[in-house]
Enzyme design. Sequence first.
Site, mmCIF file in Angstrom:
data_model
loop_
_atom_site.group_PDB
_atom_site.id
_atom_site.type_symbol
_atom_site.label_atom_id
_atom_site.label_comp_id
_atom_site.label_asym_id
_atom_site.label_seq_id
_atom_site.Cartn_x
_atom_site.Cartn_y
_atom_site.Cartn_z
ATOM 1 N N ASP A 1 -1.675 7.026 5.906
ATOM 2 C CA ASP A 1 -2.758 6.174 5.411
ATOM 3 C C ASP A 1 -3.092 5.230 6.563
ATOM 4 O O ASP A 1 -2.332 4.309 6.865
ATOM 5 C CB ASP A 1 -2.278 5.392 4.177
ATOM 6 C CG ASP A 1 -3.333 4.394 3.686
ATOM 7 O OD1 ASP A 1 -4.393 4.254 4.332
ATOM 8 O OD2 ASP A 1 -3.083 3.741 2.650
ATOM 9 N N TRP B 1 0.816 -1.220 0.000
ATOM 10 C CA TRP B 1 0.000 0.000 0.000
ATOM 11 C C TRP B 1 0.843 1.261 0.000
ATOM 12 O O TRP B 1 0.548 2.218 -0.716
ATOM 13 C CB TRP B 1 -1.018 -0.016 1.146
ATOM 14 C CG TRP B 1 -2.090 -1.026 0.868
ATOM 15 C CD1 TRP B 1 -2.317 -2.183 1.554
ATOM 16 C CD2 TRP B 1 -3.038 -1.001 -0.213
ATOM 17 N NE1 TRP B 1 -3.353 -2.874 0.966
ATOM 18 C CE2 TRP B 1 -3.810 -2.183 -0.115
ATOM 19 C CE3 TRP B 1 -3.310 -0.130 -1.261
ATOM 20 C CZ2 TRP B 1 -4.834 -2.495 -1.006
ATOM 21 C CZ3 TRP B 1 -4.323 -0.429 -2.164
ATOM 22 C CH2 TRP B 1 -5.076 -1.601 -2.021
ATOM 23 N N LYS C 1 -13.100 -0.998 6.469
ATOM 24 C CA LYS C 1 -12.466 -1.937 7.390
ATOM 25 C C LYS C 1 -12.933 -1.657 8.818
ATOM 26 O O LYS C 1 -13.667 -2.443 9.394
ATOM 27 C CB LYS C 1 -10.946 -1.845 7.271
ATOM 28 C CG LYS C 1 -10.490 -2.184 5.837
ATOM 29 C CD LYS C 1 -9.148 -1.611 5.530
ATOM 30 C CE LYS C 1 -8.851 -1.566 4.056
ATOM 31 N NZ LYS C 1 -8.944 -2.834 3.342
HETATM 32 C C1 PLP Z 1 -3.697 0.455 3.793
HETATM 33 C C2 PLP Z 1 -4.591 0.612 2.592
HETATM 34 N N1 PLP Z 1 -4.482 1.707 1.839
HETATM 35 C C3 PLP Z 1 -5.264 1.902 0.759
HETATM 36 C C4 PLP Z 1 -6.204 0.975 0.368
HETATM 37 C C5 PLP Z 1 -7.047 1.231 -0.832
HETATM 38 O O1 PLP Z 1 -8.304 1.571 -0.404
HETATM 39 P P1 PLP Z 1 -9.540 1.814 -1.380
HETATM 40 O O2 PLP Z 1 -9.898 0.491 -1.946
HETATM 41 O O3 PLP Z 1 -10.567 2.384 -0.460
HETATM 42 O O4 PLP Z 1 -9.116 2.786 -2.429
HETATM 43 C C6 PLP Z 1 -6.365 -0.184 1.140
HETATM 44 C C7 PLP Z 1 -7.390 -1.175 0.749
HETATM 45 O O5 PLP Z 1 -7.465 -2.268 1.138
HETATM 46 C C8 PLP Z 1 -5.536 -0.366 2.276
HETATM 47 O O6 PLP Z 1 -5.646 -1.472 3.017
#
Ligand code: PLP
Length: 360
Positions: free
Chosen positions: A172, A102, A196
């Site tokens: 994030d 991520w 989540k």
């Molecule tokens: C730590 C993290 N950042 C970003 C995301 C991406 O999120 P989204 O699907 O809401 O764009 C996720 C999705 O699982 C995540 O776990």
Amino acid sequence: MTRKHNFSAGPAALPQSVLARAQEEMLDWHGKGLSIMEMSHRSQEFVSVAETAEQDLRDLLDIPANYKVLFLQGGATSQFGMVPMNLLRGAAAADYIDTGIWSGKAIEEASRYTQVGLVASSKDEHYTRVPAQAELKLNPAAAYVHYTSNETIGGLEFDYVPETGEVPLVVDMSSDILARPIDVSRYGLIYAGAQKNIGPAGLTVVIVRDDLIGNTLAGTPTMFDYQVHAAADSMNNTPPTFAWYMTGLVFKWLKEQGGVEGIARINARKAERLYGAIDGSDFYANPIAPANRSIMNVPFTLADSALDKLFLERAEAAGLLNLKGHRSVGGMRASIYNAVSEESVEALVAFMQEFERTAG
Ligand SMILES: Cc1ncc(COP(=O)(O)O)c(C=O)c1O
């Protein structure tokens, strides 16, 4: 009806009482004769739902008054771009800490807008630990420092908040927001996809210090400007009203659990129980440095990967769902977010022990 044990990484389990409440209110919200989904977002009723949700989040995280709380769309992925568009503020570079998939995606997107400084990376160690504060090669001229507090796929979580001096810290927090108390004043900006620990998919929460907004990159689309959303109370256009409402119910539920302090104690017990079971067996393994093990996402492997399929089949038959690891890493992963009960973790541990005994 039997509710199963849901270990999904997201969209993830929601508290059963929240779902039941939404069901009760589905056809007739508070005697209004229509559902919340069918109301104008500008109606007095919905505005009160929206404001209450924001206040509850402010209470839960003790958010200082000089921070805006935004309820946006586009997922955390949109924030990968919105953060540089809004926070570069004329600077030539931004710093990023690389701890896995991520943070890697955030870096890739930011590289489209600025020079990314890689402050530290644990790639060479297969992202099995978080780089320590002393390893961070910070650039004092960077617009901000970005990190991912919990790598949802790798199961790697920061055990400290990076110290970045005058440079704003951006995080994030998609997969560990509200899992434990945090000091919001340490951050310039916090973002998290809802699906989540917050509520259903479709909503993204951004908490941002107000002096950092209002100075976007030329050409930034209106909908990607935090200032626009802040000025319009996140209603510059039609917001995801149902997700926002559900999120409000989750915040009330969290308060009933004793807030983030209360849920943190439960989360600690759940994580300890599951990692304890993994460490107490030669059949299961988790590669992450103990201090950096995620309390939300617990990846584990079986001693013989040929048994993975059987493990998942039997787990599903036993009512334990969504334990397959992310396609990029394989193995198993149990996501034990706030709404996953201690009973579910007990059921998983009992199943793992039984599987090891009969198939291991
Ligand atoms: C730590 C993290 N950042 C970003 C995301 C991406 O999120 P989204 O699907 O809401 O764009 C996720 C999705 O699982 C995540 O776990």
